[in-house]
Design an enzyme around this catalytic site. Sequence first.
Site, PDB file in Angstrom:
ATOM      1  N   GLY A 118      56.885  -1.161  42.195  1.00  0.00           N
ATOM      2  CA  GLY A 118      57.393  -0.309  42.821  1.00  0.00           C
ATOM      3  C   GLY A 118      56.455  -0.795  44.268  1.00  0.00           C
ATOM      4  O   GLY A 118      56.968  -0.053  45.417  1.00  0.00           O
ATOM      5  N   SER A 125      51.714   8.693  46.176  1.00  0.00           N
ATOM      6  CA  SER A 125      51.030   7.338  46.954  1.00  0.00           C
ATOM      7  C   SER A 125      52.133   7.018  48.071  1.00  0.00           C
ATOM      8  O   SER A 125      51.517   6.550  49.606  1.00  0.00           O
ATOM      9  CB  SER A 125      50.321   7.193  46.847  1.00  0.00           C
ATOM     10  N   ASP A 148      47.634   7.774  36.882  1.00  0.00           N
ATOM     11  CA  ASP A 148      48.458   6.387  35.788  1.00  0.00           C
ATOM     12  C   ASP A 148      47.600   6.358  34.443  1.00  0.00           C
ATOM     13  O   ASP A 148      48.000   6.033  33.556  1.00  0.00           O
ATOM     14  CB  ASP A 148      47.856   5.286  36.328  1.00  0.00           C
ATOM     15  N   LYS A 203      57.307   6.937  37.306  1.00  0.00           N
ATOM     16  CA  LYS A 203      57.108   6.255  36.898  1.00  0.00           C
ATOM     17  C   LYS A 203      57.929   4.467  36.023  1.00  0.00           C
ATOM     18  O   LYS A 203      58.715   4.450  36.433  1.00  0.00           O
ATOM     19  CB  LYS A 203      55.556   6.190  36.241  1.00  0.00           C
ATOM     20  N   ARG A 224      56.824   9.083  31.966  1.00  0.00           N
ATOM     21  CA  ARG A 224      55.372   8.740  30.983  1.00  0.00           C
ATOM     22  C   ARG A 224      54.905  10.001  30.493  1.00  0.00           C
ATOM     23  O   ARG A 224      54.691  10.226  29.091  1.00  0.00           O
ATOM     24  CB  ARG A 224      54.494   8.071  31.758  1.00  0.00           C
TER      25      ARG A 224
END
EC number: 2.5.1.19
Length: 446
Positions: free
Chosen positions: A92, A165, A308, A335, A339
């Site tokens: 990413g 971000s 994360d 992600k 998740r």
Amino acid sequence: MLTYKISPSSISGSVDVPPSKSHTLRAIFWASLSRGTSTINNPLESPDSEAMIQACKQLGAKIYKKSSSLEITGTPHLRLPKDIAIDAGSSGIVFRFFTALAAIFSEKVTITGSSQLQRRPIAPLIRALENFGATFSYQRDPYTLPFSVLGPISSGYTEVLGEDSQYASALAMACSLAEGPFSFTIINPKERPWFKLTLWWLEQLAIPYSQSEENTYSFVGKSRPEGFSYTVGGDFSSAAFLAVAALLSQSPHPTYLRNLNMQDVQGDKELFVLLKKLGANIVFENDIVIIFPSTISGGNIDMDPFIDALPILAVLCCFATSPSHLYNARGAKDKESDRIVAITEELQKMGACIQPCHDGLLINPSPLYGASMFSHNDHRIAMALSIAAMHASGDSSISDTECVKKTFPNFIQILNSLHANIQEYHEPISMWTTGSGQDLIGSCPC
């Protein structure tokens, strides 16, 4: 297909935490754009690092791998060959950073990547770059790989959504390098510590920027840093898995995690502060974090500073003494996998009392039982399930675990050196049915 077979086990001992992925990738990126030669010590060796190296080589950077370092001579001129294609792999960071970097050039750049990257969002960054004058063309659907970028961007102001971000981080890097000046405002910023890490790199490299309002940043542009030497510290995101395994351990002895500097700007170091608030017995001693087996309470946990960590915190909360609500985690849906859905599906297979809510998870403590699980091709899901399986009743298996190499190539070797009981084996690739989660989600047994 690589599969883990995991038997109940507890850890203790001392290990070195692997190097930070976020620092490694930023160090390679900036060294490749710097004047002169840079040395990066203790870089993370992973598929994402290799994707960044190959992309930077296409810029003209000379990158030499040594036993425990990288020597990088930056490209002397910010020019590109015609019809260049950058393959971001499954990274990413490479995807977002090179999309923004491509927009500073007057040559067309094509961005490609794995099928996994095709589901990851990029539209907020593209819209911000278009406001600066970049144009994009798509081979398939808008805002999905592969696509081409044509710059250069020109001075101005824009806004960028802050739900991930990496959009703002990529934009800051492009605005630092292109002919400016530029300014942008981050709308509804999330994952703030990770954008701060990007700003930290700008400061270390003496790249000027200013902050005029809380979320508005300005850049002079046309900056080229000088070569530098940097040693990559341990990855707090990876350390989180070892930390939870140590907290849940039945061993009377602590676990020592070396190469963790609490002065580092990595966002996930705040997770260790949270763990102490939840009752963890953790001692910080120079660059070593000492973790004792502990009883943990649940609670309402804002996930934004360490998004994360959602999968491994979900595992820990299954063993807490009270219910937990992990909230402000909407970004976890975009992600390597969704998740929120993935960890719910797999932990429910183990008997966990866990349900998704609109921006996170609701978890009631419950015993876990051995099960056959699937990684969703997501390294953090695979590692979180491994820790859950170590503390379940009965043996478990986790399929499709090759993805763990993305951030923690020696994950199983390190756990086994701490007395875990995990075996790796290859099984024939089959059509694995993951399901939509509809049969599991909402069926919490409590």
